[in-house]
Scaffold this active site. Structure first.
Site, short mmCIF file in Angstrom:
data_model
loop_
_atom_site.label_atom_id
_atom_site.label_comp_id
_atom_site.label_asym_id
_atom_site.label_seq_id
_atom_site.Cartn_x
_atom_site.Cartn_y
_atom_site.Cartn_z
N LYS A 202 -92.64 -27.90 -32.15
CA LYS A 202 -91.64 -28.10 -31.73
C LYS A 202 -91.69 -29.56 -31.16
O LYS A 202 -92.13 -29.48 -30.23
CB LYS A 202 -90.70 -26.91 -30.96
CG LYS A 202 -89.14 -27.71 -31.38
CD LYS A 202 -88.16 -26.12 -30.40
CE LYS A 202 -87.27 -26.82 -30.18
NZ LYS A 202 -86.61 -25.96 -29.80
N LYS A 256 -90.86 -28.33 -36.58
CA LYS A 256 -89.97 -28.42 -36.11
C LYS A 256 -89.45 -29.80 -35.62
O LYS A 256 -89.77 -30.04 -34.48
CB LYS A 256 -89.09 -27.51 -35.93
CG LYS A 256 -87.14 -27.73 -35.51
CD LYS A 256 -86.66 -27.11 -33.92
CE LYS A 256 -85.72 -27.07 -33.54
NZ LYS A 256 -85.13 -25.79 -32.95
C1 PBG Z 1 -83.32 -24.71 -28.75
C2 PBG Z 1 -83.10 -24.48 -29.62
C3 PBG Z 1 -83.22 -25.87 -30.48
C4 PBG Z 1 -83.05 -26.21 -32.00
C5 PBG Z 1 -83.31 -24.48 -32.13
N1 PBG Z 1 -83.44 -23.63 -31.40
C6 PBG Z 1 -82.05 -27.28 -29.97
C7 PBG Z 1 -82.92 -28.07 -28.93
O1 PBG Z 1 -84.71 -27.38 -29.00
O2 PBG Z 1 -82.93 -28.52 -28.23
C8 PBG Z 1 -82.33 -27.07 -33.23
C9 PBG Z 1 -81.77 -26.84 -34.14
C10 PBG Z 1 -81.65 -27.79 -35.04
O3 PBG Z 1 -81.17 -28.59 -34.60
O4 PBG Z 1 -80.61 -27.55 -36.21
N2 PBG Z 1 -83.86 -22.90 -28.74
#
Ligand code: PBG
Length: 332
Positions: A202, A256
């Site tokens: 991520k 991601k």
């Molecule tokens: C936070 C989380 C995020 C997303 C999923 N879980 C955002 C972040 O890390 O700030 C993002 C998903 C999206 O942008 O659709 N734990």
């Protein structure tokens, strides 16, 4: 690279593109509603639906409407939904205690869905940001996101979600050691069948902006997430992350965001041959949807093309806000 066996005109690659039927015969990648996980934002109340301005077509839904969405997913052949709670600011604390409350919004929604639509797979998010006064995914001490204390909190959160009946836990927090700690705790609590889909690779991405609006974390977030989410410049590190999470007991792994990281999807799926998912995140949705709402892109066309690219890159499935729209299109 495979050789071309005969030079033109013996080989004319257009021969098999001539009709839809010929194209269907030689198609390499296939997308079905069964490949999709639908992320849904949950709010409190009853019969409430607030549209999210930066994600046209997506709303936060109260639990009764989330149950309806789960029924819709099932009827469209979408196997799984993934819950993200919008937590009332008054419940956000520095200790994030609401994250493991048995009756928080996510756990309440999970129970209601499993009651009404038992076959739908419910995935939950394991990270502290919706509950954190600082907006971070981990516990903050003197401005530092502390790893091991965060893992202890995440384990409590994971157990509460498993108790509520979640089928898949999605740790999106990027702390080190959380997969092993969660797996061990789940096994000792008897949750031997609860699966983990690790957000393994991520990245610290600008494409999460609309999501942070949706869960109400944008205002709260102090600083950025670069000390735990990955540097967009790195690719070998993604393989180390995935190897580590699989070795700690992750059943499935995620890359991601999605479209800007297709090279990572390809490397991960090819290297590990483990169930690999891409998250087409909120900013990707907003870009495609925004441009098509302006009439600059054909919405259905780019939606399907963008989803197919994940299958081509070797992913087994995709988390996407387009899930219901794409499934309806595929179901004719
Ligand atoms: C936070 C989380 C995020 C997303 C999923 N879980 C955002 C972040 O890390 O700030 C993002 C998903 C999206 O942008 O659709 N734990």
């Amino acid at each position: 690279m495979a050789p071309v066996f005969a030079p033109y005109p013996a080989t004319r690659l257009r021969r098999v593109r001539r009709t839809p039927q010929l194209r269907a015969l030689v198609r390499e990648s296939h997308l079905t509603p069964g490949d999709l996980i639908w992320p849904i934002f949950v709010r409190d109340g009853k019969s409430e639906r607030d549209p999210i301005p930066s994600m046209p077509g997506v709303s936060r839904l109260s639990v009764d409407l989330v149950v309806e969405a789960a029924r819709e997913a099932a009827s469209l052949g979408i196997p799984a939904i993934c819950l993200f709670p919008y937590t009332d600011p008054s419940l956000k604390t520095e200790g994030c205690e609401e994250a493991w409350s048995a009756d928080n919004l996510s756990n309440t929604a999970t129970r209601a869905i499993k009651d009404a639509v038992p076959d739908i797979v419910v995935m939950t998010d394991v990270a502290l940001d919706p509950y954190n006064a600082n907006g971070h995914d981990g516990i903050v001490r003197d401005g530092v996101i502390v790893n091991d204390e965060s893992v202890e909190a995440l384990v409590k959160m994971a157990l509460a979600q498993a108790d509520a009946g979640a089928d898949i836990l999605g740790p999106s927090d990027m702390m080190d050691g959380r997969i092993g700690a969660m797996r061990a705790a789940l096994e000792s609590a008897g949750h031997t069948e609860t699966a983990i889909l690790s957000y393994a690779a991520k990245y610290a991405s600008g494409f999460y902006g609309p999501f942070r609006d949706a869960v109400g974390a944008s205002g709260a977030l102090k600083g950025d997430k670069k000390t735990y989410q990955m540097d967009p410049a790195n690719t070998d590190e993604a393989l180390r992350q995935v190897a580590r999470d699989l070795s700690e007991g992750a059943d499935m792994v995620m890359v991601k965001p999605g479209m800007p990281y297709l090279d990572i999807c390809r490397r991960v799926s090819e290297t590990f041959q483990a169930p690999t998912f891409a998250y087409q995140v909120s900013g990707e949705y907003a870009m495609l949807r925004g441009a098509s709402d302006q009439g600059w892109l054909n919405g259905d066309h780019v939606m399907m093309e963008s989803l197919m690219c994940f299958k081509r890159a070797g992913c087994d499935g995709i988390l996407t806000y387009f899930a219901p729209q794409a499934a309806r299109l595929m179901n004719g």
